[in-house]
Scaffold this active site. Sequence first.
Site, short mmCIF file in Angstrom:
data_model
loop_
_atom_site.label_atom_id
_atom_site.label_comp_id
_atom_site.label_asym_id
_atom_site.label_seq_id
_atom_site.Cartn_x
_atom_site.Cartn_y
_atom_site.Cartn_z
N TYR A 1 38.50 -47.15 -62.08
CA TYR A 1 38.41 -47.80 -60.49
C TYR A 1 37.58 -47.46 -59.74
O TYR A 1 36.91 -47.27 -58.82
CB TYR A 1 39.77 -48.63 -60.52
CG TYR A 1 39.89 -49.59 -59.26
CD1 TYR A 1 38.76 -50.48 -59.54
CD2 TYR A 1 40.60 -49.05 -58.27
CE1 TYR A 1 38.79 -51.76 -58.10
CE2 TYR A 1 40.53 -49.87 -56.66
CZ TYR A 1 39.66 -51.23 -56.71
OH TYR A 1 39.63 -51.98 -55.75
N LYS B 1 34.27 -46.82 -57.60
CA LYS B 1 34.36 -47.64 -56.07
C LYS B 1 33.72 -46.57 -55.83
O LYS B 1 32.61 -46.30 -54.78
CB LYS B 1 35.60 -47.33 -55.84
CG LYS B 1 36.69 -49.76 -55.96
CD LYS B 1 34.91 -50.06 -55.55
CE LYS B 1 36.87 -51.53 -56.09
NZ LYS B 1 35.43 -52.74 -55.95
N SER C 1 46.14 -58.84 -55.31
CA SER C 1 44.69 -59.01 -55.68
C SER C 1 45.60 -59.81 -57.40
O SER C 1 47.11 -59.63 -57.79
CB SER C 1 44.19 -58.23 -57.41
OG SER C 1 43.48 -56.99 -55.84
#
Length: 154
Positions: A103, A107, A138
Site C-alpha cells: 500500500y 501511494k 474504510s
Amino acid sequence: QTYAPKLILLDITDISCIRDVAKEILNCYGCVDVLINNASMKVKGAVQSISLELDKKIMDANYFGPVTLTKAILPNMISRRTGQIVLINSIQGKIGIPFRAAYAASKHAAVGFFDCLRAEMEEFDISVSTVNPTFICSYHRQPAPGNWEASIWK
C-alpha cells in the site's frame, strides 16, 4: 449548463477498460473540468506473506489506475488549457508503516507521479493537487482463513 447525472461503472484495477470509460465520459459531456482520483485498495500483512500477485493488484488500483485515467482525460484538458486534477492519496504516500508495504509503495509512486505532473501542467493552467489524509475508516471484509483477497480494504 446543467447535465443529468450518468452512472458509469469502472473497476480501477482493470487497466484495459479505463481508456474506453474515459472516452465514454468525454463523448457524453465533451470535457472533464475536475477529475478526482479517489479509488484505493489496501492490504495489511507482512512483506513475506503478501504475494507478488497481490502487490501488483494494489499497484494497479492505487497507481496505474489513477495514472491511466488521468492520462486518458489529460489531452482534453490540455487542448482546452483548463482543468483540475486531484489525487486523494494517503499519508502513507509520505511515510511507510510496518505491514503496509504494498500500500505504502503504491501511494509513494502516486505522489511522485502527480508531483511531476503538477510541474508539467503549470504551463497549461491545469491545477494538480494531492491530498494525503491520515488514517481513515474504510470498508473492510473479514478474511476467511487462507483467502488473501478477502483481506483487501477498499
